[in-house]
Enzyme design. Structure first.
Site, PDB file in Angstrom:
ATOM      1  N   GLU A 126     101.765  79.620  65.221  1.00 29.28           N
ATOM      2  CA  GLU A 126     101.857  78.739  66.477  1.00 29.28           C
ATOM      3  C   GLU A 126     102.698  77.439  66.483  1.00 29.28           C
ATOM      4  O   GLU A 126     102.817  76.645  66.875  1.00 29.28           O
ATOM      5  CB  GLU A 126     100.540  78.148  66.877  1.00 29.28           C
ATOM      6  CG  GLU A 126      99.666  79.384  67.079  1.00 29.28           C
ATOM      7  CD  GLU A 126      98.079  78.912  67.322  1.00 29.28           C
ATOM      8  OE1 GLU A 126      97.869  78.562  68.423  1.00 29.28           O
ATOM      9  OE2 GLU A 126      97.303  78.979  66.431  1.00 29.28           O
ATOM     10  N   SER A 171      95.301  81.576  69.341  1.00 30.26           N
ATOM     11  CA  SER A 171      96.275  82.126  70.303  1.00 30.26           C
ATOM     12  C   SER A 171      96.097  83.600  70.437  1.00 30.26           C
ATOM     13  O   SER A 171      97.080  84.292  70.803  1.00 30.26           O
ATOM     14  CB  SER A 171      97.607  81.951  70.025  1.00 30.26           C
ATOM     15  OG  SER A 171      98.244  80.507  70.106  1.00 30.26           O
ATOM     16  N   SER A 187      99.503  72.811  79.847  1.00 31.17           N
ATOM     17  CA  SER A 187      98.455  73.252  78.988  1.00 31.17           C
ATOM     18  C   SER A 187      97.338  72.943  79.956  1.00 31.17           C
ATOM     19  O   SER A 187      97.066  71.912  80.612  1.00 31.17           O
ATOM     20  CB  SER A 187      98.600  72.819  77.665  1.00 31.17           C
ATOM     21  OG  SER A 187      99.494  73.063  76.840  1.00 31.17           O
TER      22      SER A 187
END
Length: 354
Positions: free
Chosen positions: A16, A186, A321
């Site tokens: 990530e 993720s 986000s």
């Protein structure tokens, strides 16, 4: 007024890495605008994918460009931090996944005896490991979908033993079920399986990422998320929902533009919203979370059941986000949110242990 020196730590040794850079860019911008510009002085620190720390112009270059740099052979070892690190008065680690969100960096900050944003070693480690997290939530009485813990050694065991593992998973969970590495974020390494052949392939794939694996029963449910903010008296945000057309919320769906949508606030009965907010705070407190957390749920609309899926102790933090959007919808703009997180870090550091 003397500005507080904030060490913005980003990049890191995980899959990530690029997400971390994007989050750091948004935070850096927020710290340089509005009232934050008079309060904070940002010192960027970039951890390369090979683990070397960079500061100064090189870190600023990555922050401004948004692009990871190729490996550089520095003159220092991995254990020699940039001199600027000694100037930091509070750390803002925006590292996602292993080697950043799992208690490792948090332990380093504790040794430095400098305040830092986010949860400590315990909550970070438990929140990262899905098996440890689910064990803690079971003890706290939080409802979860049925699951089994599997190890890499079981997957790669004697050929006579492995079929028994498959039989056990099928009898306990049935199909469809989800196979996940215990310590990745993720949606990396996650598979939805519907038969024995897919199960064996998914276990082999997950074992290539982690020696600990979790297998969960599949449910037909809406994917709901709630943000939590605070230390000893945390509060919950409005509720958000992730919508998508794919079979499940996998890596490609999560990071491909247009594949998933966010609905804030989620269209839920008031009683369900209240229950999810209460459960989010219980989940946060159960692992001793601090500052920031996003808790994900399954809402089975046909039965009214709510299952906790997982906690993310340092969720993505770009302007788009889910975490900052949930707080924006709850009345806390991005710049204020960043400021509050730093203040919570200072508060927790100054408070003596009980």
């Amino acid at each position: 007024m003397t500005k507080l020196k904030v060490g913005l730590l980003f990049g890191g040794c995980s899959g990530e890495h690029e997400v971390s850079i994007s989050s750091a860019r948004a935070i850096a911008q927020a710290l340089k605008t509005d009232f934050n510009a008079d309060k904070y002085d940002v010192l960027p620190f970039y951890i390369q994918k090979d683990g070397y720390w960079q500061a100064g112009d090189l870190a600023q270059q990555v922050l401004e460009s948004g692009t990871a740099i190729a490996t550089i052979n520095p003159n220092q070892t991995r254990w020699q931090f940039p001199l600027q690190a000694a100037e930091v008065e509070v750390w803002f680690p925006i590292l996602h996944g292993p080697n950043g969100e799992d208690g490792t960096v948090q332990g380093l900050f504790k040794l430095m005896q400098v305040p830092f944003v986010g949860s400590g070693v315990l909550a970070s480690a438990v929140g990262m490991d899905k098996i440890a997290m689910k064990t803690a939530y079971a003890q706290a009485g939080l409802p979860q979908v049925k699951y089994l813990a599997v190890t890499r050694s079981q997957v790669y065991s004697n050929p006579c033993v492995f079929p028994k593992l498959g039989d056990h998973i099928e009898s306990e969970l049935g199909y469809p079920c989800f196979v996940k590495p215990a310590n990745l974020g993720s949606s990396v390494g996650i598979s939805k399986v519907r038969n024995r052949a897919q199960l064996e392939a998914a276990l082999d794939n997950a074992a290539s990422y982690d020696r600990r694996i979790i297998v969960e029963a599949g449910v037909v449910a809406r994917e709901i998320e709630c943000a939590v903010l605070g230390n000893d008296n945390p509060k919950a945000s409005v509720i958000g929902e992730i919508t998508f057309e794919s079979d499940f919320y996998d890596y490609d769906t999560k990071y491909t533009a247009g594949q998933a949508g966010l609905e804030i606030p989620a269209k839920l009965p008031e009683a369900v919203t209240t229950q999810i907010q209460e459960m989010a705070i219980r989940a946060f407190v159960a692992i001793d979370g601090a500052g920031i957390g996003r808790i994900d749920f399954f809402y089975v609309e046909s039965t009214g059941e709510i299952f906790i899926n997982e906690i993310n102790t340092f969720p993505g933090f770009t302007a788009t986000s889910m975490y900052p959007q949930l707080w924006a919808a709850s009345g806390i703009p991005f710049s204020n949110l960043v400021d509050q997180l730093i203040q919570f870090a200072l508060e927790r550091h100054d408070k003596p242990p009980e």
